[in-house]
Design a protein around this motif. Structure first.
Motif: not given
Length: 104
Positions: A94-95, A87-88, A90-91
């Protein structure tokens, strides 16, 4: 007089026989008590050994169950860690975009 002497001898012999029987009975009784004590000690030792063996078996089984439970907990923790990591990851895009927008 011979009959009185004979009667006394018969009585004396009967007393001796009775005393001998009493002594034999006491000896036999003592031996039976000794045998019973030995048998009781043997039974106690056997029961103690069985209890110790049972305790060792229970400890071994408990440790085996604990190891299996620890493996399951560890496996579940690894699985959850991988999910969080995924999950991290995947982000990250975005980050990175957010950081770039903030800087620019």
């Amino acid at each position: 007089m011979a009959t009185i002497a004979e009667a006394i001898m018969v009585i004396k012999k009967a007393e001796n026989d009775a005393n001998r029987l009493i002594q034999e009975s006491k000896d036999k009784s003592s031996q039976m008590i000794e045998d019973a004590r030995a048998k009781a000690l043997e039974i106690i030792e056997s029961a103690k050994k069985e209890a110790e063996d049972e305790a060792e078996t229970m400890i071994y089984e408990s440790r085996a169950r604990a190891r299996e439970e620890a493996r399951e907990i560890s496996s579940e923790a690894k699985r959850k860690t991988e999910i969080l990591k995924s999950k991290a990851m995947d982000k990250i895009d975005e980050a990175a975009e957010l950081i770039l927008k903030t800087i620019i």
